[in-house]
Design a protein around this motif. Structure first.
Motif, PDB file in Angstrom:
ATOM      1  N   LEU A  54       0.828  -1.209   0.000  1.00 17.77           N
ATOM      2  CA  LEU A  54       0.000   0.000   0.000  1.00 17.77           C
ATOM      3  C   LEU A  54       0.865   1.263   0.000  1.00 17.77           C
TER       4      LEU A  54
ATOM      5  N   MET B 249      -7.998  11.827  -3.061  1.00 19.94           N
ATOM      6  CA  MET B 249      -8.652  10.545  -2.817  1.00 19.94           C
ATOM      7  C   MET B 249      -9.202  10.000  -4.143  1.00 19.94           C
TER       8      MET B 249
ATOM      9  N   GLU C  27     -11.813   8.902  -5.167  1.00 16.84           N
ATOM     10  CA  GLU C  27     -13.265   8.837  -5.008  1.00 16.84           C
ATOM     11  C   GLU C  27     -13.880  10.123  -5.554  1.00 16.84           C
TER      12      GLU C  27
ATOM     13  N   GLN D 179     -21.277  -2.310  -2.649  1.00 18.49           N
ATOM     14  CA  GLN D 179     -20.555  -2.425  -1.384  1.00 18.49           C
ATOM     15  C   GLN D 179     -19.483  -1.338  -1.251  1.00 18.49           C
TER      16      GLN D 179
ATOM     17  N   LEU E 281      -3.194  -6.469  -5.983  1.00 14.72           N
ATOM     18  CA  LEU E 281      -3.550  -6.197  -4.594  1.00 14.72           C
ATOM     19  C   LEU E 281      -4.338  -7.353  -3.977  1.00 14.72           C
TER      20      LEU E 281
ATOM     21  N   LEU F 271     -13.276  -4.762  -6.013  1.00 19.92           N
ATOM     22  CA  LEU F 271     -12.894  -5.180  -4.666  1.00 19.92           C
ATOM     23  C   LEU F 271     -11.599  -4.514  -4.204  1.00 19.92           C
TER      24      LEU F 271
ATOM     25  N   PRO G 267     -11.335  -0.248  -2.207  1.00 17.30           N
ATOM     26  CA  PRO G 267     -11.109   0.205  -0.820  1.00 17.30           C
ATOM     27  C   PRO G 267      -9.638   0.149  -0.401  1.00 17.30           C
ATOM     28  N   LEU G 268      -8.872  -0.779  -0.971  1.00 13.23           N
ATOM     29  CA  LEU G 268      -7.448  -0.865  -0.635  1.00 13.23           C
ATOM     30  C   LEU G 268      -6.698   0.338  -1.197  1.00 13.23           C
TER      31      LEU G 268
ATOM     32  N   ALA H 136      -8.026   3.223  -1.927  1.00 18.60           N
ATOM     33  CA  ALA H 136      -8.484   4.402  -1.186  1.00 18.60           C
ATOM     34  C   ALA H 136      -7.845   4.451   0.198  1.00 18.60           C
ATOM     35  N   ALA H 137      -7.716   3.294   0.852  1.00 17.07           N
ATOM     36  CA  ALA H 137      -7.094   3.261   2.178  1.00 17.07           C
ATOM     37  C   ALA H 137      -5.631   3.685   2.104  1.00 17.07           C
TER      38      ALA H 137
ATOM     39  N   ARG I  22      -5.724   7.401   1.770  1.00 12.59           N
ATOM     40  CA  ARG I  22      -6.235   8.035   2.978  1.00 12.59           C
ATOM     41  C   ARG I  22      -5.177   8.025   4.087  1.00 12.59           C
TER      42      ARG I  22
ATOM     43  N   PHE J 242      -7.783   3.709   8.025  1.00 11.78           N
ATOM     44  CA  PHE J 242      -8.358   2.542   7.351  1.00 11.78           C
ATOM     45  C   PHE J 242      -9.812   2.319   7.815  1.00 11.78           C
TER      46      PHE J 242
ATOM     47  N   GLN K 269     -12.115   4.647   6.227  1.00 13.58           N
ATOM     48  CA  GLN K 269     -12.349   4.279   4.827  1.00 13.58           C
ATOM     49  C   GLN K 269     -13.434   3.224   4.701  1.00 13.58           C
TER      50      GLN K 269
ATOM     51  N   LEU L  15      -0.629  -8.404   1.523  1.00 10.17           N
ATOM     52  CA  LEU L  15       0.007  -7.207   0.971  1.00 10.17           C
ATOM     53  C   LEU L  15       1.310  -6.864   1.688  1.00 10.17           C
TER      54      LEU L  15
ATOM     55  N   LEU M 273     -14.207  -6.966   1.789  1.00  8.98           N
ATOM     56  CA  LEU M 273     -14.232  -8.245   1.070  1.00  8.98           C
ATOM     57  C   LEU M 273     -15.260  -9.183   1.700  1.00  8.98           C
TER      58      LEU M 273
ATOM     59  N   ARG N 121     -22.863  -9.783   0.530  1.00 10.35           N
ATOM     60  CA  ARG N 121     -23.784  -9.014  -0.316  1.00 10.35           C
ATOM     61  C   ARG N 121     -24.076  -9.748  -1.618  1.00 10.35           C
TER      62      ARG N 121
END
Lengths: 338, 338
Positions: free
Chosen positions: A26, A44, A46, A92, A297, A312, A315-316, A318-319, A322, B89, B92, B300, B316, B322
């Protein structure tokens, strides 16, 4: 990549309240995105938008998959109705889904969320001749560039690649062999699930197509025209468009990996915008990622496509960004360093 | 696990509009959570709460890490101020963070978000005698059980494990060796980053502690008392508490893996509630996961702790559930099957 911004990200990572290097891959992603945006911290990623490029494949006639070709169009309807796996995954993680028809072999009509950019009614059979003309390959690349441009203009700050096209792992295998020099057996996989007999036949089909076209990796449009598919061409354009706008493009599996090799052959610096969302179960995907020099990832033995692995991974990504933006430094938090 | 609900999940996975098995490990997770909840589809694992159990370690006196012991308390303040990596995290992915003091060797005072459950001011040095008494180990386990109960009572439907404790990879190594029979060199890693000389010394410290205590894996409370830490005991209780309430517990790295071995020795069925969030760079963690029979979702090269790997895995796990809840079937979507 803006080396100064990437170096600033590396420096900030070293001062954050965590052991050096402890965020593993990351940290690499956060440095890449700083370099891509020319800012530290980078913006970000997003909101994010997934583009699912859908098209059909003439090589389907060779019996490389048990799935009927009609499933491509049926799954487009499923995406638009929100009933596919990638819809659930996108919900999600909060990503928008748009579906781009670049070459489905059916008349799809108007539907909310469907972008009509059909170049032709599916490709021709690559074992009999070129899958498409050079002009059609360029038109599909342009459809991808324009999709990236439109999604970024709408405010998206991250692009996710998706695809739908029955038989498109066969085209991907041929593309990856063309660009990496790997053998048909090395690049060909079981796709969505085929028996050993069909697998052996699929390898033979890829071999026959490669022998017929003798692809020149220095001529990426020619390679695309030889093997297709239209969604590979559009995805290559999508990557080129994202890279030109300095917006990260999270790649899904083997179809996106093959398309990223096309994009790399057209503009080597485009790979700097690519984040490998996951490693699929297809053997050609690992070879493509190696040739691209990027590391996945997520590795969950997914072999669905649709963009599921890219979504999927969002979020990784984005994290990673962030953390770079929000985590305190040893100085600011009053934490002792080692 | 409720076999009927797990079988219903397997059946539904086979009818969903995707190739059979194409969601890889996420299908396994969705079946596990159906079996755990006794419902198909299982409830969404949201909202989710991370409990960071913090404690200090007497073995720190043996020089197993370059980090001062005070960093445990300083990082607790950092968590409460929202400045740590795990805060970024958690933000996020939309998880709540609570910090539980089960044995920090400092007076922390009152603070919003801090749960005061201190059992003692850090453990004793495991190379000189037991890290704690059996009664203290039980008290820390109870603190973990109560934390799980309180978080679920507050409405959380997924628990995430976190930890903070300078030198706690040393205690984890001893615990994993005790339960798996692996050698000190096999279970000991570089923690947050140490040089070769410190690494050799750390292996020797683990070896010495194992020789002193001759742990009996059939006596998990005795093993905890021998090696600690208080956060391992609390995490074991947290897992037991989550499992008793049939709420999934997403494990972070090597500290959680060691604690899950304790929980498994106390109640073997507790492992059925555990999802391995990630595989850390610590070699003992892979051994612990193997002994638990669970497979990590993320890999990771993270080696941070704090719960970072568990938090990153949450989307995940949620995506797996979902998909089971929302994806159309071949019948319902009018998509042809292979």
């Amino acid at each position: 990549l803006d080396e100064e911004a990437a170096a600033a990200a590396r420096d900030r990572q070293s001062r954050m309240t965590k052991p050096p290097g402890s965020l593993g891959m990351l940290e690499t992603v956060s440095e890449q995105l700083a370099g891509l945006s020319g800012q530290c911290p980078p913006p970000m990623p997003e909101p994010a938008a997934l583009a699912v490029f859908a098209a059909d494949h003439g090589v389907h006639a060779q019996g490389v998959t048990p799935w009927p070709q009609e499933v491509t169009a049926q799954m487009v309807s499923n995406f638009l109705a929100g009933g596919a796996v990638v819809n659930a995954f996108a919900k999600q993680v909060g990503a928008e889904v748009c579906v781009v028809d670049v070459g489905v072999a059916a008349h799809l009509g108007d539907a909310a969320g469907l972008v009509p950019r059909k170049v032709r009614m599916g490709t021709a059979d690559m074992t009999q001749g070129p899958a498409m003309s050079r002009e059609e390959a360029v038109a599909a690349i342009e459809a991808g560039i324009e999709t990236a441009r439109d999604l970024v203009a709408a405010g998206n700050r991250c692009l996710l690649t998706g695809d739908m096209g029955i038989a498109n792992t066969t085209a991907s295998a041929a593309l990856i062999a063309a660009f990496t020099g790997a053998s048909p057996a090395q690049v060909t996989g079981y796709g969505t699930g085929i028996d050993e007999q069909t697998y052996a036949h699929k390898v033979e089909i890829v071999r026959r197509a490669l022998q017929l076209h003798r692809p020149d990796p220095q001529d990426p449009v020619g390679v695309l025209a030889a093997f297709g598919g239209l969604e590979h061409a559009a995805l290559a354009g999508f990557i080129l468009g994202g890279a030109a706008l300095r917006v990260p493009v999270v790649l899904d599996g083997v179809i996106a990996g093959a398309a990223a090799l096309v994009a790399q052959a057209i503009a080597p610096e485009s790979t700097a915008a690519c984040v490998a969302g996951h490693r699929s179960a297809e053997p050609g995907h690992a070879l493509a990622l190696e040739a691209l020099g990027i590391h996945p990832l997520i590795d969950l033995e997914l072999r669905l496509g649709e963009g599921s692995g890219a979504v999927l991974a969002l979020p990784l990504v984005a994290a990673a960004v962030r953390a770079l933006r929000e985590v305190a430094t040893f100085d600011s938090a009053g934490v002792a360093d080692a």
